[in-house]
Design an enzyme around this catalytic site. Structure first.
Site, short mmCIF file in Angstrom:
data_model
loop_
_atom_site.label_atom_id
_atom_site.label_comp_id
_atom_site.label_asym_id
_atom_site.label_seq_id
_atom_site.Cartn_x
_atom_site.Cartn_y
_atom_site.Cartn_z
N HIS A 119 1.33 2.95 7.44
CA HIS A 119 1.74 2.41 8.75
C HIS A 119 3.24 2.13 8.80
O HIS A 119 3.68 1.25 9.53
CB HIS A 119 0.94 1.13 9.06
CG HIS A 119 -0.50 1.39 9.38
ND1 HIS A 119 -1.50 0.44 9.24
CD2 HIS A 119 -1.13 2.51 9.83
CE1 HIS A 119 -2.67 0.98 9.60
NE2 HIS A 119 -2.47 2.23 9.94
N ASN A 212 -12.59 -7.92 -2.34
CA ASN A 212 -12.42 -8.60 -1.06
C ASN A 212 -13.29 -9.88 -1.08
O ASN A 212 -14.40 -9.83 -1.60
CB ASN A 212 -12.89 -7.67 0.09
CG ASN A 212 -12.34 -8.09 1.44
OD1 ASN A 212 -12.52 -9.22 1.87
ND2 ASN A 212 -11.69 -7.15 2.12
P1 OAD Z 1 -7.28 -7.14 8.21
O1 OAD Z 1 -6.62 -8.40 8.66
O2 OAD Z 1 -8.08 -6.38 9.20
O3 OAD Z 1 -8.22 -7.44 6.96
C1 OAD Z 1 -7.77 -8.21 5.87
C2 OAD Z 1 -8.85 -8.20 4.81
O4 OAD Z 1 -8.35 -8.90 3.68
C3 OAD Z 1 -10.17 -8.87 5.23
O5 OAD Z 1 -11.25 -8.01 4.92
C4 OAD Z 1 -10.19 -10.14 4.36
O6 OAD Z 1 -11.53 -10.52 4.00
C5 OAD Z 1 -9.40 -9.69 3.15
N1 OAD Z 1 -8.78 -10.79 2.37
C6 OAD Z 1 -8.41 -12.02 2.78
N2 OAD Z 1 -7.89 -12.72 1.76
C7 OAD Z 1 -7.92 -11.92 0.67
C8 OAD Z 1 -7.53 -12.07 -0.70
N3 OAD Z 1 -6.98 -13.20 -1.15
N4 OAD Z 1 -7.73 -11.03 -1.54
C9 OAD Z 1 -8.28 -9.87 -1.10
N5 OAD Z 1 -8.66 -9.67 0.18
C10 OAD Z 1 -8.48 -10.67 1.06
O7 OAD Z 1 -6.12 -6.22 7.57
P2 OAD Z 1 -6.09 -4.64 7.34
O8 OAD Z 1 -7.41 -4.12 6.95
O9 OAD Z 1 -4.93 -4.37 6.45
O10 OAD Z 1 -2.24 -1.99 11.69
O11 OAD Z 1 -5.74 -4.16 8.80
C11 OAD Z 1 -5.52 -2.80 9.02
C12 OAD Z 1 -4.50 -2.60 10.11
O12 OAD Z 1 -4.84 -3.39 11.27
C13 OAD Z 1 -3.12 -3.10 9.77
O13 OAD Z 1 -2.37 -2.20 8.99
C14 OAD Z 1 -2.51 -3.29 11.13
C15 OAD Z 1 -3.65 -3.99 11.81
O14 OAD Z 1 -3.73 -3.84 13.19
C16 OAD Z 1 -1.26 -1.80 12.57
O15 OAD Z 1 -0.54 -2.71 12.94
C17 OAD Z 1 -1.13 -0.39 13.03
#
Ligand code: OAD
Length: 251
Positions: A119, A212
């Protein structure tokens, strides 16, 4: 958990090509809020309004309220033990590359060399008119920040409605097809096409290891689901991998 960690470490030691897919969750313990869920950025700001390229073009001042908050947090953040563990895994020849959806550059700061930024990133601001780039290494004072030509600057990150950088997309697909273990860390697995990388890997025969605190869209295809924080679990896995490699080389 200890048993699972040992099994995953064994998979990593035996594998030839290991790839990691990371999301916002890996940076949570560096103080950066994720996007979804309680306390997430999208709870406060509607992404369609603040992070869509069409709304950015129409009203950059409004998007920059959210972007400034995000950039200030990222500028102050430091890599945590999860980022450092992946850097170490690469250093000892047990991680080929990281496909990251994050724009915070913390993998590179932790020492990872091969990072595919799916991204884009927030390290650079790019002019919407002349495409000149500026390093985003200090807090933005006036919003929206402007280029010397007068054009509005936008972070060099992918907004909703924008395409994935083509090199990042192709290389990620190729690495996902060729890997034999994929570590899926801290992503909810809901944003496409990044979220399809684990399915590509799985279809090509790879083992999927997910870390996760919560089950996600990826969990149904995970061979190993390690439920908890990446900053706690990854250092343990890498420690175990190093012990096994030491035994292997020692024998
Ligand atoms: P999300 O905010 O959708 O998901 C974050 C994940 O991290 C969740 O599944 C949580 O359970 C997990 N999590 C929280 N704390 C954690 C920890 N200490 N260790 C491990 N995991 C943990 O974020 P992304 O999946 O990265 O895109 O989101 C994908 C995309 O959505 C981003 O790149 C962004 C957003 O819209 C754009 O802006 C284009």
């Amino acid at each position: 958990m200890e048993d699972l960690i040992k099994k995953v470490a064994r998979e990593i030691v035996d594998a030839e090509r290991i790839v990691a897919l990371t999301g916002a969750g890996i940076s949570v313990e560096s103080g950066i809020a994720p996007f979804r869920g309680k306390g997430g950025l999208w709870e406060k700001y509607d992404p369609e309004e603040y992070a869509h390229i069409v709304t950015f073009r129409k009203n950059p001042e409004r998007s920059w309220i959210m972007l400034k908050e995000m950039l200030d947090v990222i500028l102050a953040a430091k890599p945590n033990p999860a980022h450092k563990s992946l850097a170490r895994l690469e250093e000892i020849g047990k991680l080929r590359c990281i496909i990251t959806q994050n724009v915070d550059s913390l993998h590179q700061e932790a020492g990872s060399k091969d990072v595919i930024e799916f991204h884009g990133n927030n390290r650079w601001l790019v002019c919407m008119e002349c495409r000149k780039k500026y390093r985003a290494d200090k807090p933005v004072e006036e919003i929206p920040p402007r280029c010397e030509c007068g054009g509005v600057l936008k972070p060099d990150a992918v907004f909703f409605g924008e395409p994935i950088p083509v090199d990042a997309l192709y290389r990620s697909q190729e690495e996902s097809e060729k890997c034999d273990v994929m570590l899926v860390i801290g992503t909810s697995g809901v944003v496409q096409p990044a979220a399809s990388m684990p399915s590509i890997a799985k279809r090509s025969g790879a083992r999927i290891v997910e870390i996760n605190p919560e089950p996600t869209m990826i969990t149904p295809i995970a061979d190993y689901f390690l439920q908890g924080s990446a900053a706690k679990i990854l250092p343990r896995i890498v420690e175990e991998v190093e012990t096994l490699l030491g035994e292997k080389h020692g024998s």
